[in-house]
Scaffold this active site. Structure first.
Site, short mmCIF file in Angstrom:
data_model
loop_
_atom_site.label_atom_id
_atom_site.label_comp_id
_atom_site.label_asym_id
_atom_site.label_seq_id
_atom_site.Cartn_x
_atom_site.Cartn_y
_atom_site.Cartn_z
N ASP A 161 21.64 36.34 -5.87
CA ASP A 161 20.77 35.41 -4.84
C ASP A 161 20.39 33.99 -5.50
O ASP A 161 20.77 33.99 -6.84
CB ASP A 161 19.67 36.04 -4.45
N ASP A 172 8.34 46.13 -1.33
CA ASP A 172 8.45 46.44 0.11
C ASP A 172 10.08 46.92 0.62
O ASP A 172 10.43 47.09 1.83
CB ASP A 172 8.30 45.09 0.93
N HIS A 206 13.01 45.71 -0.40
CA HIS A 206 13.95 44.53 -0.35
C HIS A 206 14.89 44.74 -1.50
O HIS A 206 14.75 45.33 -2.56
CB HIS A 206 13.55 43.32 0.05
N GLU A 260 14.74 40.77 3.08
CA GLU A 260 13.44 41.36 3.34
C GLU A 260 13.46 42.62 4.48
O GLU A 260 14.63 42.60 5.19
CB GLU A 260 12.78 40.19 3.82
#
Length: 261
Positions: free
Chosen positions: A67, A136, A138, A143
């Site tokens: 990323d 979370d 991801h 996400e």
């Protein structure tokens, strides 16, 4: 999915580095997908040590990004291009010619996403993709509620992810970009081997949901359950919420050495 529980982060780094080294011995020009952040640093340190000791030759290896922030200049110290060059490419003795990454400064960001999505298969595909996991669940910057079929695209970061990443920007969340280019979950799943490393108690809930919960867009890392060769390496703290921890320990202890990671 194979789950390997190790004593600590250093042991996890050594285990994954040896898997990368074994891959490079079989395929010297392998394309290694790398992640950023503090979690994978023990992997890069252990692999660098192997290269410098002569245990493996990485001179023909190639490296690709997972990323990139949108809008940060490529030479900004916290652009992921800079981070990967500093923490992976340069220590391994490679050059920028061996590096593939998306252009986070492109005027046409969507076009840059599509170009990078085409560049990976054009380079022969990712042989091993290293992943971290967010609190979370991801992976990359996919996400919660990201499509499990998603491709490389622009994403808006959640407030929690920006809070988590503020430590890399002097603690100032206002310096953390709002957008990133990320390989999509569908893109990530095309790598031949996925290796997720998680350390620390703060990742325990996300690990348990990803490994033992249902496959769900709400927990993006759960998509690894769909991959034919996915390995999750966790330290004792990150494994603390796994109901099947004893089973995972027993199966790994009984694994034939020739099978590798």
């Amino acid at each position: 999915m194979e789950v390997v529980i190790v004593p600590d982060a250093k042991a996890g780094g050594e285990l994954i580095a040896e898997a990368m080294a074994a891959l490079l011995r079989r395929k010297p020009d392998a394309l290694l997908g790398v992640a950023t952040g503090s979690t994978p640093l023990p992997v890069y340190e252990a692999l660098t040590a192997k290269v410098r000791s002569g245990a493996v030759d990485a001179s023909r290896a190639r490296v690709c990004q997972l990323d990139e922030y949108v809008g940060l200049p490529a030479d900004h110290p916290e652009s992921y291009r800079s981070v990967v060059l500093r923490e992976v490419v340069e220590p391994l003795g490679l050059t920028e010619a061996s590096f593939i990454g998306p252009d986070g400064t492109a005027e046409d960001v969507q076009g840059a996403c599509e170009a990078y999505d085409r560049a990976l298969p054009a380079a022969g595909g990712v042989d091993l993709q290293l992943l971290g996991i967010g609190t979370d669940g991801h992976i990359g910057f996919n996400e919660p509620c990201s499509s499990l079929a998603s491709r490389t695209r622009i994403k808006t970061l959640t407030e929690q992810t920006r809070v988590d990443n503020a430590r890399f920007f002097g603690g100032d969340i206002e310096q953390v970009p709002h957008h990133v280019i990320t390989q999509g979950i569908g893109t990530i799943l095309e790598a031949r081997h996925l290796v997720l490393l998680a350390t620390g108690e703060g990742k325990a809930d996300a690990v348990a949901a990803s490994v033992e919960g249902p496959v769900s867009a709400l927990v993006p890392a759960s998509a690894l359950q769909l991959h034919p060769h996915a390995t999750v390496v966790v330290d004792e703290a990150a494994a603390s919420k796994l109901k099947l921890a004893d089973y995972f320990r027993a199966t790994y202890a009984a694994k034939p050495a020739w099978q590798g990671l």
